[in-house]
Design an enzyme around this catalytic site. Structure first.
Site, mmCIF file in Angstrom:
data_model
loop_
_atom_site.group_PDB
_atom_site.id
_atom_site.type_symbol
_atom_site.label_atom_id
_atom_site.label_comp_id
_atom_site.label_asym_id
_atom_site.label_seq_id
_atom_site.Cartn_x
_atom_site.Cartn_y
_atom_site.Cartn_z
ATOM 1 N N ARG A 18 4.572 -24.540 32.080
ATOM 2 C CA ARG A 18 3.305 -25.114 32.560
ATOM 3 C C ARG A 18 2.355 -25.379 31.401
ATOM 4 O O ARG A 18 2.147 -26.519 31.005
ATOM 5 C CB ARG A 18 2.670 -24.174 33.602
ATOM 6 C CG ARG A 18 1.541 -24.817 34.429
ATOM 7 C CD ARG A 18 0.190 -24.857 33.726
ATOM 8 N NE ARG A 18 -0.308 -23.534 33.372
ATOM 9 C CZ ARG A 18 -1.414 -23.336 32.631
ATOM 10 N NH1 ARG A 18 -2.100 -24.367 32.156
ATOM 11 N NH2 ARG A 18 -1.813 -22.117 32.329
ATOM 12 N N ASP A 19 1.817 -24.346 30.815
ATOM 13 C CA ASP A 19 0.850 -24.507 29.733
ATOM 14 C C ASP A 19 1.498 -25.152 28.516
ATOM 15 O O ASP A 19 0.861 -25.929 27.802
ATOM 16 C CB ASP A 19 0.264 -23.140 29.374
ATOM 17 C CG ASP A 19 -0.902 -23.231 28.416
ATOM 18 O OD1 ASP A 19 -1.659 -24.222 28.478
ATOM 19 O OD2 ASP A 19 -1.075 -22.313 27.600
ATOM 20 N N HIS A 213 -3.820 -13.826 26.100
ATOM 21 C CA HIS A 213 -3.216 -15.151 25.951
ATOM 22 C C HIS A 213 -3.662 -15.704 24.590
ATOM 23 O O HIS A 213 -4.763 -16.230 24.459
ATOM 24 C CB HIS A 213 -3.694 -16.048 27.093
ATOM 25 C CG HIS A 213 -3.067 -17.410 27.126
ATOM 26 N ND1 HIS A 213 -2.272 -17.833 28.167
ATOM 27 C CD2 HIS A 213 -3.126 -18.450 26.260
ATOM 28 C CE1 HIS A 213 -1.866 -19.070 27.944
ATOM 29 N NE2 HIS A 213 -2.387 -19.473 26.783
ATOM 30 N N HIS A 215 -3.259 -18.002 20.991
ATOM 31 C CA HIS A 215 -2.727 -19.180 20.308
ATOM 32 C C HIS A 215 -2.632 -18.872 18.822
ATOM 33 O O HIS A 215 -3.334 -17.997 18.314
ATOM 34 C CB HIS A 215 -3.629 -20.389 20.555
ATOM 35 C CG HIS A 215 -3.500 -20.963 21.933
ATOM 36 N ND1 HIS A 215 -3.419 -22.321 22.172
ATOM 37 C CD2 HIS A 215 -3.438 -20.381 23.148
ATOM 38 C CE1 HIS A 215 -3.316 -22.547 23.463
ATOM 39 N NE2 HIS A 215 -3.326 -21.373 24.086
ATOM 40 N N CYS A 246 -3.549 -26.145 25.855
ATOM 41 C CA CYS A 246 -4.558 -26.870 26.618
ATOM 42 C C CYS A 246 -4.852 -28.256 26.047
ATOM 43 O O CYS A 246 -5.202 -28.385 24.869
ATOM 44 C CB CYS A 246 -5.847 -26.066 26.669
ATOM 45 S SG CYS A 246 -7.132 -26.865 27.638
ATOM 46 N N ASN A 255 0.861 -22.164 21.680
ATOM 47 C CA ASN A 255 0.776 -20.800 22.166
ATOM 48 C C ASN A 255 1.599 -19.863 21.288
ATOM 49 O O ASN A 255 2.492 -20.288 20.545
ATOM 50 C CB ASN A 255 1.331 -20.729 23.591
ATOM 51 C CG ASN A 255 0.437 -21.393 24.603
ATOM 52 O OD1 ASN A 255 -0.642 -20.921 24.896
ATOM 53 N ND2 ASN A 255 0.898 -22.514 25.152
#
Length: 307
Positions: A18-19, A213, A215, A246, A255
């Site tokens: 997804r991300d 989360h 990056h 994003c 990520n």
């Protein structure tokens, strides 16, 4: 041996499907997305965020959300969880129709990013999310809440810790079971991670309530993950092969790569249940599908050994 101050095991919340894919320039076929998710599960990942029910106008890469879920057996493996992101009640309607059991909402710690990403002010986002969460909970759906821009915003600069904690606490209090703390631009450092997680603890959100989360824009994602382990965090978001992130955060790199995280966890004796070699093969396959090399250092190293 596991360091005594660190958890014995962790849950990896895989976000690559997804991300990771949402910001890729090459459109991945529905068939390949389904194959990707199945391969991630075969490598030992048990929580895989499968897609998003955002309007296709905003994220064209995920326009096939219903088709992806239809190609997966949502009830076939009770040990496998396939949450989806929903932006609002319309997205929730689609998720409920697809038979999902876990959703996530995506909030912002800053006003500017809330307006750009949600078309809402910082304050108005809570009113938008409240009915979505209430309806989901009433339907027996588990809800996770992301809070983005926790360590810095490209338009507003540094974000005060107190502001992040207030936003996160309010999102959690809507009815979420877990709050994922997002370093959307990759600006965090271990000291700042300790400070923010400590502030959340002081506000009544313990390690079991939180996920992180990270990056890797500045190469700090693994160091930040270790800092989170020291704070007792047991849920880590990561993306197979370091797939991107994003589309509304200029300057953000990919990520944290799941393989890099698992390699570190394995070295610490912390159980994740993931076969790093199998996962690296999956990421190598997806990188070939995308027409570019994986950014994961572990994937690169294992590929070089096999060459």
């Amino acid at each position: 041996m596991t360091a005594t101050s660190l958890p014995d095991s962790v849950v990896i919340y895989e976000v690559g499907a997804r991300d990771g894919l949402q910001n890729e320039a090459i459109t991945v076929s529905t068939h390949d997305k389904i194959a990707f998710i199945r391969r991630l599960a075969e490598a030992g990942l048990t929580t895989i965020e499968a897609t998003s029910f955002v309007h296709p106008k905003w994220i064209p890469q995920l326009a096939d959300a219903e088709d992806v879920l239809a190609g997966l057996d949502l009830a076939g493996d009770p040990a496998l969880s396939l949450p989806v992101l929903v932006p609002n009640e319309r997205g929730l309607d689609r998720a409920l129709a697809a038979g999902v059991t876990r959703i996530a909402i995506f909030g912002s710690a800053t006003d500017t990013f809330a307006r750009k990403n949600l078309n809402r002010s910082l304050e108005d986002q809570f009113a938008m999310f409240e009915p979505t969460v209430a309806r989901a909970r009433a339907a027996g759906i588990d809800v996770r809440a992301y809070v983005s821009m926790c360590f810095g915003d490209p338009w507003e600069g540094d974000v005060p810790i107190a502001q992040v904690v207030e936003v996160g606490r309010r999102l959690f209090d809507l009815g979420a079971s877990q709050l994922s703390i997002g370093d959307t631009l990759g600006l965090a450092t271990p000291g700042r991670v300790h400070d923010l997680l400590g502030a959340f603890a002081a506000a009544g959100l313990g390690a079991d309530d939180l996920a992180v989360h990270f990056h890797d824009t500045y190469g700090q994602a693994l160091a930040n993950s270790y800092a989170a382990l020291e704070a007792g965090i047991r849920t880590f978001d990561a993306s197979a092969g370091g797939l991107r992130g994003c589309p509304y955060a200029p300057g953000a790199a990919g990520n944290l790569a799941t393989e890099d995280l698992v390699w570190m966890l394995d070295g610490l004796g912390i159980r994740s249940g993931v076969d790093v070699a199998a996962l690296a093969r999956t990421s190598t396959w997806m990188a070939a599908t995308l027409g570019r090399p994986s950014t994961s250092r572990v994937v690169q190293a294992l590929a070089a050994q096999d060459a």
